[in-house]
Structures are given as structure tokens and as C-alpha cells.
Design a protein around this motif. Structure first.
Motif, PDB file in Angstrom:
ATOM      1  N   VAL A  50       0.756  -1.278   0.012  1.00  0.00           N
ATOM      2  CA  VAL A  50       0.033  -0.031  -0.011  1.00  0.00           C
ATOM      3  C   VAL A  50       0.942   1.310   0.036  1.00  0.00           C
ATOM      4  O   VAL A  50       2.118   1.210   0.358  1.00  0.00           O
ATOM      5  CB  VAL A  50      -1.162  -0.042   1.076  1.00  0.00           C
ATOM      6  N   TRP A  51       0.361   2.303  -0.340  1.00  0.00           N
ATOM      7  CA  TRP A  51       1.137   3.390  -0.570  1.00  0.00           C
ATOM      8  C   TRP A  51       1.418   4.128   0.846  1.00  0.00           C
ATOM      9  O   TRP A  51       2.276   4.754   1.269  1.00  0.00           O
ATOM     10  CB  TRP A  51       0.207   4.493  -1.323  1.00  0.00           C
ATOM     11  N   SER A  52       0.406   4.008   1.832  1.00  0.00           N
ATOM     12  CA  SER A  52       0.437   4.406   3.331  1.00  0.00           C
ATOM     13  C   SER A  52      -0.460   3.509   4.252  1.00  0.00           C
ATOM     14  O   SER A  52      -1.251   3.244   3.695  1.00  0.00           O
ATOM     15  CB  SER A  52      -0.011   5.955   3.124  1.00  0.00           C
ATOM     16  N   PRO A  53      -0.180   3.499   5.444  1.00  0.00           N
ATOM     17  CA  PRO A  53      -1.012   2.748   6.396  1.00  0.00           C
ATOM     18  C   PRO A  53      -2.442   3.353   6.500  1.00  0.00           C
ATOM     19  O   PRO A  53      -3.221   2.357   6.716  1.00  0.00           O
ATOM     20  CB  PRO A  53      -0.214   2.838   7.890  1.00  0.00           C
ATOM     21  N   ASN A  54      -2.443   4.574   6.166  1.00  0.00           N
ATOM     22  CA  ASN A  54      -3.756   5.032   6.531  1.00  0.00           C
ATOM     23  C   ASN A  54      -4.718   4.982   5.021  1.00  0.00           C
ATOM     24  O   ASN A  54      -6.055   4.956   5.160  1.00  0.00           O
ATOM     25  CB  ASN A  54      -3.787   6.639   6.433  1.00  0.00           C
ATOM     26  N   ARG A  55      -3.997   4.003   4.076  1.00  0.00           N
ATOM     27  CA  ARG A  55      -4.801   3.263   3.109  1.00  0.00           C
ATOM     28  C   ARG A  55      -5.664   2.025   3.501  1.00  0.00           C
ATOM     29  O   ARG A  55      -6.487   1.896   2.890  1.00  0.00           O
ATOM     30  CB  ARG A  55      -3.995   3.318   1.878  1.00  0.00           C
ATOM     31  N   ILE A  56      -5.018   1.534   4.308  1.00  0.00           N
ATOM     32  CA  ILE A  56      -5.561   0.329   4.679  1.00  0.00           C
ATOM     33  C   ILE A  56      -6.770   0.631   5.763  1.00  0.00           C
ATOM     34  O   ILE A  56      -7.896  -0.020   5.541  1.00  0.00           O
ATOM     35  CB  ILE A  56      -4.543  -0.640   5.682  1.00  0.00           C
ATOM     36  N   SER A  57      -6.633   1.437   6.661  1.00  0.00           N
ATOM     37  CA  SER A  57      -7.963   1.518   7.593  1.00  0.00           C
ATOM     38  C   SER A  57      -8.007   3.126   8.289  1.00  0.00           C
ATOM     39  O   SER A  57      -6.818   3.611   8.500  1.00  0.00           O
ATOM     40  CB  SER A  57      -7.972   0.446   8.470  1.00  0.00           C
ATOM     41  N   ARG A  58      -9.098   3.449   8.583  1.00  0.00           N
ATOM     42  CA  ARG A  58      -9.378   4.674   9.328  1.00  0.00           C
ATOM     43  C   ARG A  58     -10.135   4.381  10.267  1.00  0.00           C
ATOM     44  O   ARG A  58     -10.868   5.487  10.882  1.00  0.00           O
ATOM     45  CB  ARG A  58      -9.658   5.859   8.571  1.00  0.00           C
ATOM     46  N   ASN A  59     -10.613   3.218  10.759  1.00  0.00           N
ATOM     47  CA  ASN A  59     -11.478   2.717  11.496  1.00  0.00           C
ATOM     48  C   ASN A  59     -10.926   1.342  12.291  1.00  0.00           C
ATOM     49  O   ASN A  59     -10.120   0.738  12.085  1.00  0.00           O
ATOM     50  CB  ASN A  59     -12.916   2.400  11.114  1.00  0.00           C
ATOM     51  N   SER A  60     -11.261   1.385  13.697  1.00  0.00           N
ATOM     52  CA  SER A  60     -10.696   0.501  14.627  1.00  0.00           C
ATOM     53  C   SER A  60     -10.995  -0.977  14.091  1.00  0.00           C
ATOM     54  O   SER A  60     -10.241  -2.211  14.239  1.00  0.00           O
ATOM     55  CB  SER A  60     -11.270   0.539  16.013  1.00  0.00           C
ATOM     56  N   MET A  61     -12.305  -1.350  13.701  1.00  0.00           N
ATOM     57  CA  MET A  61     -12.714  -2.799  13.102  1.00  0.00           C
ATOM     58  C   MET A  61     -11.710  -3.313  12.067  1.00  0.00           C
ATOM     59  O   MET A  61     -11.305  -4.469  12.260  1.00  0.00           O
ATOM     60  CB  MET A  61     -14.102  -2.834  12.704  1.00  0.00           C
ATOM     61  N   ASP A  62     -11.757  -2.231  10.915  1.00  0.00           N
ATOM     62  CA  ASP A  62     -10.698  -3.035   9.824  1.00  0.00           C
ATOM     63  C   ASP A  62      -9.416  -3.099  10.371  1.00  0.00           C
ATOM     64  O   ASP A  62      -8.604  -3.896   9.881  1.00  0.00           O
ATOM     65  CB  ASP A  62     -10.785  -2.069   8.533  1.00  0.00           C
ATOM     66  N   THR A  63      -8.895  -2.076  11.224  1.00  0.00           N
ATOM     67  CA  THR A  63      -7.629  -2.138  11.598  1.00  0.00           C
ATOM     68  C   THR A  63      -7.220  -3.539  12.609  1.00  0.00           C
ATOM     69  O   THR A  63      -6.325  -4.247  12.072  1.00  0.00           O
ATOM     70  CB  THR A  63      -6.987  -1.109  12.593  1.00  0.00           C
ATOM     71  N   GLY A  64      -8.234  -3.631  13.249  1.00  0.00           N
ATOM     72  CA  GLY A  64      -8.065  -4.912  14.031  1.00  0.00           C
ATOM     73  C   GLY A  64      -8.263  -6.382  13.284  1.00  0.00           C
ATOM     74  O   GLY A  64      -7.318  -7.323  13.338  1.00  0.00           O
ATOM     75  N   ARG A  65      -8.840  -6.202  11.958  1.00  0.00           N
ATOM     76  CA  ARG A  65      -8.975  -7.467  11.259  1.00  0.00           C
ATOM     77  C   ARG A  65      -7.639  -7.728  10.594  1.00  0.00           C
ATOM     78  O   ARG A  65      -7.000  -8.964  10.623  1.00  0.00           O
ATOM     79  CB  ARG A  65      -9.974  -7.126  10.015  1.00  0.00           C
ATOM     80  N   ILE A  66      -6.769  -6.479  10.122  1.00  0.00           N
ATOM     81  CA  ILE A  66      -5.472  -6.637   9.561  1.00  0.00           C
ATOM     82  C   ILE A  66      -4.378  -7.205  10.623  1.00  0.00           C
ATOM     83  O   ILE A  66      -3.535  -7.969  10.265  1.00  0.00           O
ATOM     84  CB  ILE A  66      -5.107  -5.565   8.895  1.00  0.00           C
TER      85      ILE A  66
END
Length: 567
Positions: free
Chosen positions: A81-97
């Protein structure tokens, strides 16, 4: 790339959304170009390239969900990805990764500048970067709401202007004012005129405006039939608005009203509405400057209105009520019913959520008694006010000669400093000084010139400003008590705020930390009351202090009082 003899298969993921915080993010094409360079440089194996235009504030991105599903199935174990904030800006998706890293199904997340592996530090950093992106989103949401509320308090409707109005295009975002839409304003007004005749239904008026007048909204589309009743019941057209809708917070708009409040009321009757929406324009004299002494929350006020039925003598609240709950008599048909209005002040209990504040309510009349008691200590008679100001002016005249001498000396010193600066410039022109010497000496003289100029202005204005402050202080002490009893709400609010700041209400007792000028005034007022008590009222004159002979006597007492002259 390999990790623990496992070959890493990457999915390239690029994301872009229309969010405010994404305005400065690279486009999908630009992200892709940068990531392709990483692929060539690091010789990465890419199993799939995926893109989407979707906000990451909340779960539910189709492409992201597809990536998680592929990693869970073992079709890929790396993410580019270009930056970590492209992955997620919410706690649920961050937790999945992060959980996929914990399971070992996701071995690596790579950006152009950093690599995150399945290690405690890397997972912590990844979580931190995504949480930081969420924090930025949350803060911006709070800032936006605060900005909209501030705009409403300024009198400007914070969202899109309603039909017949528009936002001023020349103003910057966040400061746009509501102005008349010259293309539609008069046509919309004609719709109200038709409704006021009582000869047309709302749908018929919409049909006339659309088909015969050619009225369209700002986007050039026809006005929806479903919105016409909302249009005729919108209080914005007579100058007030509720924001947010349903909150009960009403504001007086600064825009030009299209109709009068009376016309609005008439339209509500024609539409067959029982009653009408009304802004709660409660203005309370003492709400705002007080804090709760137990939990530190602000003190607010509520109004309670009651009526005693003229038929059955039953007392009830008539807010949103049209009939007596006991006998059913309509309020409008009651003969001279007794109406009562109470205002209570109480803690909002909002500062500490887990703290149960025990403070009760206090009626405004009781609160006002305490304020009057504080003003009693300051009150001075008109005779003393006149004498005190006369004394101040005499003292000013005595000091005027000395003040003029000081001004003259300061003026001479100031002019001397200006001459030194001029001479310094000549010396530099003749190359008698180096640039560095010139700048150092000039800087020192300029500071001295500024200091002398401030002294001149201060000496010239100090006494007149001091006299003005004294006049305001003595006038306040003389009139505040009477104005609190008989003045309007704004006057009462002003008196309380002038009396002191950081007011505290606890156990139904208002604590007013009196500031220094008023502390001195309390001493003066106490001495003045003592002097006035020496003059007994005669049988023929209940207030002999105001008669000529006694006035001179009492002024003589003022002049000989060490306490008054010192105060």
C-alpha cells in the motif's frame, strides 16, 4: 521476498475517497506509479492489483473485504500500500488486519518507506498509524460540528440555503452568508401569496409555480411534490431556524425574511395544523457566568409555566397543552385564568459523567435576592456620587500643572532621540559607521523612541481614562441595585458579569468573588452609610440629606473622612 522460507505473494491495494482529509492524498494512478517502482526495486511478486474509491471511516469497503477474504484463503500473504492510512481509518478494519498478522496468514505489509512484519513492535506501529488516521477523522468531525454551531449562533444557517435563497459565492467556505436568490426569491414569495389567499391547496400552488412560472431548484430540477408541505412550514422564511433540526436550539437568522411571522401563522392555520412550531426563545438573565460548586459544570436555567383552570381550579403546565387535563375546558375559552411563570437555575451535570452531582434547583427570585444583597454592600447615595466626582476633578486640576511639566520634559527627550537617529543616518551616509555598528545603534535608539512615545501617550491619557473608570465605578455603585430590580434581561446580565467573574453556585448559595475595585468600593460605601446614619430624618422632611443645609453638612463630613479620602 521470502520470510521463514515462505514466498510472499503481495496484493497491491490503492484507495482514494472524497473525504476532506483525502484531498491531499495522491490519486489512484499516482499511488500505482509509486508502488510499481517499489515492485521493480524490491522484485516483489504481485498476485493481484486492486483499487477502490471508498471512505475508510467505517467498515464495509467491498474491495478491502475481498482482500481480507483472499488472505484468509491463503491466496496472498503480503499487502503493498502507499501508506498505512490507505488500509484503515476505523478500529474494526485495523483489528482485522492485525489479527491476520497474529494468525501468520499475513506475513508482511509494505509501503514505499516502511515494512511491517509479524513482530510486536511492527504491529504496534501499524495499529498506531491507523489509529492516528482515525483520530484525525474524529477531530475533524468535532471541528466541523463546532464550526457549524458557531455559524448558527452568528445567525447564518449552516447548511444549504433553502429555495429562494443562496449562499454568497464570494465568501470563503465556512463564512458564507445567506443572501436572496434574485432568480427565485420573488417567485417563491408569490407562492406564499397564493397560499395566503386561502383559495389554493399546496399541491396546486406547486403545479402553478412549476408549469406556469417555470420555477426550478438550483440544480434546474422540478421541486418534488413531497417537499411542498415542508416548504410552507419552514420557519426560516420568517427569519428563525432550528439547528440541528429536532434539537430545540433556535436561532434568529441574519438573512432577509421573505414573510412576516403573522403570515407564517396564518399559513399554518390554512394548512390545518393544530398549533405551530415555535422556537424556544428563552433568554435568562443569569445563565452563563455561573458554575456548579460541586462538580464544576455550568449552571443553566429552565422555565416552568403553569395555569390554574378558571372552571375547576386545577393547576397544570400549559406547555404543549390546549385543554385542562381535569375538566377538558380549552385554555382559550377560560375566563381570566391565573398564569404563573417560574424560572429555576440548576447544574447541567455534564462535566463529569461518572459523578452524581447532588445539587438541586434555586428559583430566580431567590438568586436575585442574593445578588441584591451583594449590591447592598456597594450602594452609595447620589449625594456622595456627585461629591466624589467633583473631588476627583478638583484633584485632576491640581495635578494638571505638574502633568504638563512632565509632558514637556518627555517631549524634549523624545525629540532629542529623533535627532540622534537622524544624525546616525548621516554618519552612516558618510561611512563613519560600519553597517553592523549602524544597525546596532539604530536598533537601540528605535527602542528608546518607542518607549518615549508610549510614555507620552500614557501620561496624556492616563488621568482622563482614570476619571472615566472612576465615573463608571461610582455610577455602577449608585444605580446597579435599582437597575437589577427594574432593568431588562440584558441589563441584569451585564450587572452580574460586571460584579465579578468565576461565580459559583453551591447549596443554593451564590458565591461572588468580588474584584479589587469593588472591594475598595465596599469599604467606601460602608463609611458613607455610617455618615448618613448620623442625620436623623425630621418630621417635615423624610430625606433631609437632599436639602441644602444638610447637603453642605454631609459634604463636609465626606471631606473630613480619612477613610473616604484614602479609598
Amino acid at each position: 521476498m521470502e520470510q521463514n522460507n515462505l514466498k510472499i505473494k503481495y496484493i497491491l491495494y490503492a484507495r482514494k475517497s472524497s473525504e476532506q482529509d483525502d484531498r491531499q492524498v495522491l490519486s489512484l494512478e499516482s499511488q500505482g506509479k509509486e508502488l510499481e517502482e517499489v515492485i521493480k526495486r524490491e522484485k516483489l511478486e504481485i498476485v493481484e492489483r486492486l483499487e477502490e474509491s471508498h471512505s475508510a471511516k467505517a467498515p464495509g469497503r467491498p474491495v478491502f473485504d475481498k482482500i481480507v477474504e483472499k488472505i484468509e484463503k491463503g491466496e496472498a500473504n503480503g499487502l503493498l500500500v502507499w501508506s498505512p492510512n490507505r488500509i484503515s481509518r476505523n478500529s474494526m478494519d485495523t483489528g482485522r488486519i492485525v489479527y491476520l498478522l497474529d494468525l501468520g496468514k499475513l506475513l508482511e505489509i509494505r509501503t514505499p518507506s516502511q515494512v511491517f512484519k509479524n513482530t510486536p513492535n511492527d504491529k504496534f506501529l501499524l495499529n498506531l498509524f491507523c489509529s492516528q488516521a482515525k483520530l484525525e477523522n474524529d477531530n475533524k468531525g468535532v471541528d466541523v460540528k463546532r464550526g457549524l454551531k458557531t455559524k448558527a449562533e452568528m445567525g447564518w444557517y449552516p447548511t444549504y440555503a433553502t429555495l429562494g435563497y443562496k449562499q454568497d459565492p464570494l465568501k470563503e467556505k465556512g463564512k458564507k452568508e445567506i443572501t436572496k436568490d434574485r432568480e427565485r426569491f420573488n417567485l417563491v414569495r408569490k407562492m406564499f401569496d397564493l397560499m395566503l389567499t386561502g383559495n389554493y391547496t399546496a399541491p396546486k400552488i406547486l403545479q402553478i409555480a412549476t408549469d406556469e412560472w417555470g420555477l426550478r431548484n438550483r440544480k434546474g430540477k422540478k421541486i418534488a411534490r413531497s417537499t411542498i408541505y415542508r416548504f410552507f412550514t419552514n420557519s426560516f422564511y420568517y427569519g428563525v431556524f432550528e439547528y440541528p433540526v429536532g434539537s430545540g436550539n433556535w436561532y434568529q437568522g441574519k438573512h432577509e425574511p421573505m414573510i412576516t411571522e403573522e403570515e407564517y401563522d396564518q399559513i399554518q392555520l390554512l394548512l390545518g395544523r393544530k398549533g405551530r412550531p415555535r422556537p424556544k426563545r428563552h433568554t435568562f438573565a443569569y445563565r452563563g457566568p455561573m458554575q456548579c460548586g460541586e462538580c464544576g459544570s455550568m449552571v443553566t436555567a429552565d422555565e416552568k409555566n403553569q395555569i390554574i383552570c378558571s372552571e375547576c381550579k386545577y393547576k397544570f403546565s400549559y406547555k404543549n397543552t390546549f385543554d385542562c387535563p381535569r375538566c377538558g375546558t380549552a385554555i382559550e375559552k377560560m375566563k381570566d385564568p391565573t398564569r404563573m411563570r417560574y424560572i429555576y437555575y440548576h447544574c447541567t451535570k455534564k462535566r463529569k459523567r461518572d459523578f452524581k452531582c447532588s445539587q438541586g434547583v434555586i428559583e430566580e427570585k431567590e438568586l436575585e435576592k442574593q445578588i441584591i444583597k451583594a449590591l447592598d454592600k456597594l450602594e452609595i447615595p447620589p449625594e456622595f456620587h456627585l461629591w466624589a466626582m467633583k473631588w476627583f476633578r478638583k484633584e485632576n486640576e491640581k495635578e494638571s500643572e505638574d502633568r504638563n511639566k512632565i509632558l514637556k520634559n518627555q517631549q524634549v527627550t523624545y525629540e532629542s532621540c529623533v535627532k540622534k537617529i537622524d544624525a546616525l543616518i548621516d554618519m552612516r551616509a558618510n561611512e563613519e559607521l560600519t553597517p553592523e555598528e549602524f544597525m546596532n545603534r539604530k536598533s537601540a535608539l528605535n527602542r528608546e523612541k518607542l518607549r518615549l512615545n508610549e510614555l507620552l501617550n500614557d501620561t496624556d491619557d492616563r488621568v482622563s481614562k482614570w476619571l472615566d473608570k472612576a465615573e463608571k465605578l461610582f455610577t455602577f455603585a449608585r444605580d446597579a441595585k435599582e437597575e437589577l430590580k427594574n432593568g431588562d434581561l440584558e441589563k441584569k446580565k451585564s450587572i452580574l458579569s460586571n460584579l465579578g467573574s468565576n461565580l459559583v453556585l453551591k447549596d443554593k448559595i451564590l458565591v461572588i468573588p468580588v474584584e479589587k475595585p469593588f472591594l475598595e468600593m465596599q469599604k467606601v460605601a460602608s463609611t458613607v452609610r455610617g455618615i448618613h446614619e448620623r442625620f436623623e430624618p425630621s418630621e417635615n422632611n423624610k430625606n433631609p440629606v437632599k436639602t441644602g443645609g444638610n447637603r453642605l453638612k454631609i459634604e463636609d463630613f465626606y471631606s473630613k473622612s480619612c477613610e473616604l479620602l484614602r479609598g
